[in-house]
Write a protein that holds these residues in place. Structure first.
Motif, mmCIF file in Angstrom:
data_model
loop_
_atom_site.group_PDB
_atom_site.id
_atom_site.type_symbol
_atom_site.label_atom_id
_atom_site.label_comp_id
_atom_site.label_asym_id
_atom_site.label_seq_id
_atom_site.Cartn_x
_atom_site.Cartn_y
_atom_site.Cartn_z
ATOM 1 N N GLN A 70 -0.029 -80.075 -74.352
ATOM 2 C CA GLN A 70 0.110 -78.918 -75.231
ATOM 3 C C GLN A 70 1.505 -78.197 -75.331
ATOM 4 O O GLN A 70 1.788 -77.530 -76.242
ATOM 5 C CB GLN A 70 -0.959 -77.831 -75.027
ATOM 6 N N HIS A 90 -5.643 -82.623 -67.767
ATOM 7 C CA HIS A 90 -6.242 -81.852 -68.845
ATOM 8 C C HIS A 90 -6.265 -82.385 -70.301
ATOM 9 O O HIS A 90 -5.443 -82.334 -71.195
ATOM 10 C CB HIS A 90 -5.178 -80.481 -69.174
ATOM 11 N N TRP A 91 -7.009 -83.664 -70.203
ATOM 12 C CA TRP A 91 -7.466 -84.418 -71.329
ATOM 13 C C TRP A 91 -6.522 -85.449 -71.835
ATOM 14 O O TRP A 91 -6.954 -86.148 -72.824
ATOM 15 C CB TRP A 91 -7.818 -83.424 -72.490
ATOM 16 N N ASN A 101 -9.888 -80.337 -65.879
ATOM 17 C CA ASN A 101 -10.238 -79.207 -66.771
ATOM 18 C C ASN A 101 -11.248 -79.143 -67.809
ATOM 19 O O ASN A 101 -11.447 -80.263 -68.572
ATOM 20 C CB ASN A 101 -8.960 -78.793 -67.747
ATOM 21 N N GLU A 102 -12.189 -78.443 -67.946
ATOM 22 C CA GLU A 102 -13.416 -78.508 -68.756
ATOM 23 C C GLU A 102 -13.977 -79.765 -69.181
ATOM 24 O O GLU A 102 -13.777 -80.241 -70.522
ATOM 25 C CB GLU A 102 -12.761 -77.722 -70.068
ATOM 26 N N ASN A 110 -13.153 -70.844 -67.053
ATOM 27 C CA ASN A 110 -12.658 -70.580 -68.234
ATOM 28 C C ASN A 110 -13.557 -69.928 -68.972
ATOM 29 O O ASN A 110 -14.643 -70.278 -69.102
ATOM 30 C CB ASN A 110 -11.967 -71.783 -69.111
ATOM 31 N N TYR A 151 -14.222 -67.745 -72.632
ATOM 32 C CA TYR A 151 -13.770 -67.256 -74.282
ATOM 33 C C TYR A 151 -14.780 -66.486 -74.988
ATOM 34 O O TYR A 151 -14.378 -65.628 -75.527
ATOM 35 C CB TYR A 151 -13.201 -68.470 -75.092
ATOM 36 N N PHE A 179 -9.407 -67.340 -84.561
ATOM 37 C CA PHE A 179 -10.134 -68.523 -84.432
ATOM 38 C C PHE A 179 -11.490 -68.336 -84.955
ATOM 39 O O PHE A 179 -12.295 -69.280 -85.317
ATOM 40 C CB PHE A 179 -10.023 -69.100 -83.030
ATOM 41 N N TRP A 191 -13.515 -66.493 -83.044
ATOM 42 C CA TRP A 191 -14.523 -66.396 -82.024
ATOM 43 C C TRP A 191 -14.777 -64.962 -81.493
ATOM 44 O O TRP A 191 -13.903 -63.901 -81.801
ATOM 45 C CB TRP A 191 -13.745 -66.970 -80.749
ATOM 46 N N GLU A 242 -8.700 -69.506 -67.220
ATOM 47 C CA GLU A 242 -8.080 -69.283 -68.674
ATOM 48 C C GLU A 242 -9.111 -68.377 -69.190
ATOM 49 O O GLU A 242 -10.169 -68.127 -68.947
ATOM 50 C CB GLU A 242 -8.565 -70.646 -69.675
ATOM 51 N N TRP A 288 -4.454 -67.535 -70.781
ATOM 52 C CA TRP A 288 -4.218 -68.787 -71.836
ATOM 53 C C TRP A 288 -3.824 -68.093 -72.991
ATOM 54 O O TRP A 288 -4.342 -67.504 -73.638
ATOM 55 C CB TRP A 288 -5.572 -69.427 -72.023
ATOM 56 N N GLU A 323 -2.592 -76.723 -80.382
ATOM 57 C CA GLU A 323 -3.864 -76.212 -80.008
ATOM 58 C C GLU A 323 -4.816 -77.461 -80.381
ATOM 59 O O GLU A 323 -5.485 -77.132 -81.399
ATOM 60 C CB GLU A 323 -4.287 -74.775 -80.762
ATOM 61 N N TRP A 324 -4.709 -78.355 -79.945
ATOM 62 C CA TRP A 324 -5.669 -79.394 -80.010
ATOM 63 C C TRP A 324 -5.795 -79.866 -81.600
ATOM 64 O O TRP A 324 -4.873 -79.671 -82.416
ATOM 65 C CB TRP A 324 -6.948 -79.460 -79.516
HETATM 66 C C1 BGC Z 1 -8.651 -75.322 -73.123
HETATM 67 C C2 BGC Z 1 -7.315 -75.223 -73.657
HETATM 68 C C3 BGC Z 1 -7.375 -74.654 -75.032
HETATM 69 C C4 BGC Z 1 -8.230 -73.345 -75.025
HETATM 70 C C5 BGC Z 1 -8.028 -72.636 -76.545
HETATM 71 C C6 BGC Z 1 -9.679 -74.265 -73.569
HETATM 72 O O1 BGC Z 1 -10.764 -74.959 -74.056
HETATM 73 O O2 BGC Z 1 -8.580 -75.798 -71.590
HETATM 74 O O3 BGC Z 1 -6.588 -76.441 -73.611
HETATM 75 O O4 BGC Z 1 -6.231 -74.655 -75.770
HETATM 76 O O5 BGC Z 1 -9.296 -73.543 -74.677
HETATM 77 O O6 BGC Z 1 -9.037 -73.211 -77.297
#
Ligand code: BGC
Length: 468
Positions: free
Chosen positions: A21, A122-123, A166-167, A291, A293, A342, A344, A373, A416, A423-424
């Motif tokens: 990232q 991390h992926w 990670n996740e 993590n 969110y 986003f 969320w 995170e 984070w 952002e993926w």
């Molecule tokens: C991930 C991060 C990502 C963040 C926000 C997490 O799922 O570990 O890489 O940027 O969420 O989407």
């Protein structure tokens, strides 16, 4: 809003990032291709055709980024190592140039009194391993342990916390289940072997790390309180089914040495699990990375023809792809909360709720927690302070403190993210940084939230007034 409640002495305060990232420099110093390089090159996969080729150019600008962290007053930094910089083909000896890069970073952090918290994965799987089946192939777990040993062989004496994965839930579901992340495979429940091999890779890596480091060892999961859409038995059963996937699939094997009940998915046997695997997977950990969110709201699957309720959620894209796949749940929007850029929902109390639940569910099997995170994306309007991020962080830190007062053992918190970054699948549109990055010039500018956090961290460092 003023000062935050006081967190314990020694609490780790930090920011988090991930290699793909922020680093860029994808072809430099012998780095091999990763699944994200390949995924970004496929038309239509990532918004606006964005890639991580340059990203924040952290590979060259890391001294400036370390200086920003020092200015923030953070005591820790969570970053990830790009496996393809260490083993370009995913196997064989380490490329010393890859290890040198992370060694310079770790040493510069230490000079500033910032504890390195290193995530091994991390992926960004080396593409060569994906070509052989990726995480669907059991051998990838062994390759991961070998890679973990190479990194720890160089940095084992200096890294405070080692995070294996990670996740894995997001990696498995989005990467192998529905294909909105690399490697872009849409196997639905046939992705389950990837879950097991990720877990096995974690367990084998723990053993490799223990031999080479006295640092703490952890796994980072993303957890989300799962709210049934109603009190009906059907919605509650659907929520329990989703919970098994989101919260338990990657925690029960690690903390309890067994898989959760997946019978709601028609899964009663896991033929890819071999004798001894669960013992390796459940090797004791020093920390659990969490993590957080937002919560998730789940209902029983609606009848095929019923219209989808409007509103965005973390899972809506997933749901669209799963339409008709016969899964025992569907996610529904959470109403009544503000949302991030986003879409969320912002629910600080969800953090307290999930921490209390982890404690109640796992009891003595739960190691001390690091919030590895937490953060939000805020729309980029130059010159406008990111008030939403300040509110988000303030609310979540208060909820975290409350959970700690109620007895949950939490030892650190990482925002984070340090920087706006790749952002993926969203490319560069969603901005999570405390520091603004102008992706045309790569200039870094601390946002209002950076200044706010710096003040809060300074307050935390002032010794408490002597009591009575
Ligand atoms: C991930 C991060 C990502 C963040 C926000 C997490 O799922 O570990 O890489 O940027 O969420 O989407």
């Amino acid at each position: 809003m003023g000062a935050l409640p006081r967190f314990p002495e020694g609490f780790l305060w930090g920011t988090a990032t991930a290699a793909y990232q922020i680093e860029g420099a994808v072809k430099e110093d012998g780095r091999g291709a990763s699944i994200w390089d390949a995924f970004c090159a496929e038309p239509g996969r990532v918004k606006n055709g964005a890639t991580g080729e340059v990203a924040c150019d952290h590979y060259h600008r890391w001294p400036e980024d370390v200086a920003l962290m020092a200015d923030l007053g953070a005591g820790a930094y969570r970053f990830s190592v790009a496996w393809p910089r260490i083993q370009p083909e995913g196997r064989g000896p380490a490329d010393p140039r890859g290890l040198d890069f992370y060694e310079r970073l770790v040493d510069a952090l230490a000079e500033r009194g910032i504890a390195p918290v290193l995530t091994l994965y991390h992926w960004d799987l080396p593409q060569a391993l994906e070509d052989g089946g990726g995480w669907l192939d059991r051998d990838t777990a062994h390759r991961f342990a070998e890679y973990a040993g190479l990194v720890a062989g160089r940095l084992g004496d200096r890294v405070k916390v080692w995070i294996t994965l990670n996740e894995p839930f997001v990696h498995m579901t989005e990467g192998y289940g529905i294909g909105v992340h690399a490697p872009g495979r849409a196997l639905l429940l046939d992705a389950l072997p990837a879950a097991h091999h990720l877990l096995l890779g974690h367990g084998l890596a723990v053993a490799a790390l223990r031999e080479r480091t006295g640092g703490q060892i952890a796994l980072t999961n993303n957890h989300s309180p799962v709210w049934p859409a109603s009190g009906s038995a059907a919605d509650r059963a659907a929520a329990a089914a989703f919970d098994a996937l989101q919260n338990r699939l990657f925690a029960d094997p690690v903390l309890l040495g067994r898989y959760p009940d997946l019978s709601a998915y028609g899964v009663t046997e896991l033929p890819f699990v071999r004798d001894g695997d669960l013992a390796a997977i459940s090797a004791p950990l020093d920390r659990l990375g969490v993590n957080y969110y937002s919560p998730t709201r789940i209902a029983a699957p609606r009848a095929a023809a019923a219209p989808r309720p409007g509103g965005a959620s973390v899972l809506s894209e997933v749901e669209d792809r799963l339409e008709g796949a016969g899964l025992p749940f569907e996610d529904v929007p959470i109403e009544g909360y503000r949302t991030t850029a986003f879409g969320w929902p912002v629910v600080p109390g969800g953090l307290r709720e999930l921490l209390l639940r982890l404690r109640d569910d796992y009891g003595d099997a739960l190691p001390p927690i690091l919030i590895t995170e937490n953060g939000c994306s805020v729309r980029d309007e130059p010159g406008r302070p990111d008030r939403e991020r300040i509110d988000f962080l303030d609310g979540h830190l208060r909820a975290l403190h409350q959970a700690m007062e109620e007895g949950v053992d939490v030892r650190g918190y990482f925002v984070w993210s340090l920087l706006d970054n790749f952002e993926w699948a969203e490319g560069y549109e969603q901005r999570f940084g405390l520091v603004h990055v102008d992706f045309a010039t790569l200039e870094r500018t601390p946002k209002a939230s950076f200044h706010w956090l710096r003040e809060r961290l300074a307050e935390q460092r002032v010794s408490p007034a002597p009591s009575g």
